[in-house]
Write a protein that holds these residues in place. Sequence first.
Motif, short mmCIF file in Angstrom:
data_model
loop_
_atom_site.label_atom_id
_atom_site.label_comp_id
_atom_site.label_asym_id
_atom_site.label_seq_id
_atom_site.Cartn_x
_atom_site.Cartn_y
_atom_site.Cartn_z
N LYS A 156 0.83 -1.21 0.00
CA LYS A 156 0.00 0.00 0.00
C LYS A 156 0.87 1.26 0.00
CE LYS A 156 -4.32 -1.19 2.27
NZ LYS A 156 -5.16 -0.92 3.44
N GLU A 157 1.89 1.27 0.84
CA GLU A 157 2.77 2.44 0.92
C GLU A 157 3.47 2.68 -0.42
OE1 GLU A 157 5.39 1.69 4.18
OE2 GLU A 157 3.89 2.26 5.69
N GLU A 158 3.85 1.61 -1.09
CA GLU A 158 4.50 1.74 -2.39
C GLU A 158 3.54 2.32 -3.43
OE1 GLU A 158 6.13 -1.22 -5.84
OE2 GLU A 158 6.46 -1.80 -3.75
N ILE A 159 2.30 1.84 -3.43
CA ILE A 159 1.30 2.34 -4.38
C ILE A 159 1.03 3.82 -4.10
CG2 ILE A 159 -1.13 2.20 -5.03
CD1 ILE A 159 -0.92 -0.83 -4.63
N PHE A 160 0.86 4.19 -2.84
CA PHE A 160 0.58 5.58 -2.50
C PHE A 160 1.77 6.47 -2.80
CE2 PHE A 160 -2.75 3.99 0.66
CZ PHE A 160 -3.77 4.18 -0.24
N ALA A 161 2.98 5.97 -2.59
CA ALA A 161 4.17 6.77 -2.88
C ALA A 161 4.29 7.06 -4.38
CB ALA A 161 5.41 6.06 -2.38
N GLN A 162 3.94 6.09 -5.20
CA GLN A 162 4.04 6.27 -6.65
C GLN A 162 2.99 7.22 -7.20
OE1 GLN A 162 3.76 2.41 -8.38
NE2 GLN A 162 5.86 1.83 -7.86
N HIS A 163 1.79 7.18 -6.62
CA HIS A 163 0.68 7.89 -7.24
C HIS A 163 0.11 9.04 -6.43
CE1 HIS A 163 0.50 4.98 -10.46
NE2 HIS A 163 0.60 4.03 -9.56
N GLY A 164 0.37 9.10 -5.13
CA GLY A 164 -0.27 10.16 -4.38
C GLY A 164 0.62 10.87 -3.39
N GLY A 165 1.83 10.42 -3.24
CA GLY A 165 2.67 10.98 -2.19
C GLY A 165 2.48 10.19 -0.92
N LYS A 166 3.45 10.24 -0.03
CA LYS A 166 3.39 9.43 1.19
C LYS A 166 2.23 9.81 2.10
CE LYS A 166 7.57 7.14 2.32
NZ LYS A 166 7.22 5.78 2.49
N THR A 167 1.95 11.10 2.19
CA THR A 167 0.94 11.54 3.16
C THR A 167 -0.44 11.69 2.55
OG1 THR A 167 1.52 13.84 2.73
CG2 THR A 167 2.65 12.74 4.55
N ASN A 168 -0.54 11.89 1.25
CA ASN A 168 -1.84 12.14 0.62
C ASN A 168 -2.41 10.85 0.06
OD1 ASN A 168 -4.08 13.29 -0.43
ND2 ASN A 168 -3.02 14.64 -1.87
N THR A 169 -2.97 10.02 0.94
CA THR A 169 -3.51 8.73 0.50
C THR A 169 -4.93 8.86 -0.03
OG1 THR A 169 -4.28 8.25 2.73
CG2 THR A 169 -2.09 7.47 2.13
N GLY A 170 -5.54 10.00 0.11
CA GLY A 170 -6.90 10.21 -0.37
C GLY A 170 -6.96 10.78 -1.77
N LYS A 171 -5.82 11.04 -2.36
CA LYS A 171 -5.77 11.59 -3.71
C LYS A 171 -6.43 10.61 -4.68
CE LYS A 171 -2.48 13.93 -6.67
NZ LYS A 171 -1.07 14.26 -6.86
N ALA A 172 -7.15 11.12 -5.65
CA ALA A 172 -7.91 10.27 -6.56
C ALA A 172 -7.01 9.29 -7.29
CB ALA A 172 -8.68 11.13 -7.55
N GLU A 173 -5.84 9.72 -7.73
CA GLU A 173 -4.93 8.83 -8.45
C GLU A 173 -4.47 7.67 -7.57
OE1 GLU A 173 -4.72 12.10 -8.49
OE2 GLU A 173 -4.23 12.83 -10.49
N ALA A 174 -4.21 7.96 -6.30
CA ALA A 174 -3.77 6.91 -5.38
C ALA A 174 -4.88 5.89 -5.15
CB ALA A 174 -3.33 7.53 -4.06
N GLN A 175 -6.10 6.38 -4.97
CA GLN A 175 -7.22 5.46 -4.77
C GLN A 175 -7.48 4.61 -6.01
OE1 GLN A 175 -8.97 4.92 -1.88
NE2 GLN A 175 -7.36 6.19 -1.00
N ILE A 176 -7.39 5.22 -7.18
CA ILE A 176 -7.60 4.48 -8.42
C ILE A 176 -6.52 3.41 -8.59
CG2 ILE A 176 -7.55 4.69 -10.94
CD1 ILE A 176 -8.85 7.49 -10.53
N ALA A 177 -5.28 3.75 -8.25
CA ALA A 177 -4.19 2.77 -8.35
C ALA A 177 -4.39 1.61 -7.38
CB ALA A 177 -2.85 3.45 -8.10
N LEU A 178 -4.84 1.92 -6.17
CA LEU A 178 -5.11 0.87 -5.19
C LEU A 178 -6.26 -0.02 -5.65
CD1 LEU A 178 -4.41 -0.29 -2.41
CD2 LEU A 178 -6.12 1.24 -1.46
N PHE A 179 -7.32 0.58 -6.16
CA PHE A 179 -8.45 -0.20 -6.67
C PHE A 179 -8.01 -1.08 -7.84
CE2 PHE A 179 -11.87 3.05 -5.19
CZ PHE A 179 -11.75 2.57 -3.90
N THR A 180 -7.15 -0.57 -8.70
CA THR A 180 -6.67 -1.33 -9.85
C THR A 180 -5.87 -2.54 -9.38
OG1 THR A 180 -6.63 0.66 -11.20
CG2 THR A 180 -5.34 -1.21 -11.98
N PHE A 181 -5.04 -2.36 -8.36
CA PHE A 181 -4.28 -3.48 -7.81
C PHE A 181 -5.22 -4.55 -7.25
CE2 PHE A 181 -2.10 -5.65 -4.33
CZ PHE A 181 -0.96 -6.09 -4.97
N ARG A 182 -6.22 -4.12 -6.51
CA ARG A 182 -7.17 -5.07 -5.92
C ARG A 182 -8.01 -5.75 -7.00
NH1 ARG A 182 -10.51 -2.00 -1.60
NH2 ARG A 182 -11.45 -4.07 -1.36
#
Length: 88
Positions: free
Chosen positions: A8-34
């Motif tokens: 999860k931390e790796e996905i958020f770091a690539q797409h949303g930054g370490k602290t901004n886990t609510g960013k739309a790109e980060a959520q989309i990337a996490l959903f895509t992984f799942r």
Amino acid sequence: MYLTKEVKEEIFAQHGGKTNTGKAEAQIALFTFRISHLTEHLKKNRHDYNTERSLVLLVGKRRSLLDYLKKKEINRYREIIKVLGIRK
């Protein structure tokens, strides 16, 4: 478990930054992984209807986030589509 804290931390770091886990790109990337994990599971277990329902709900959530991003900032939408390899 397939989705560990490190993944999860790796996905958020690539797409949303370490602290901004609510960013739309980060959520989309996490959903895509799942989604990709559940798709592989369903290829082996064809009659797992609960997982199938979860997959459909997850795809719907991702689609609504993509629609939101498309409406707000088309350039961010195009970038995330290209990076994740999601078809339109």
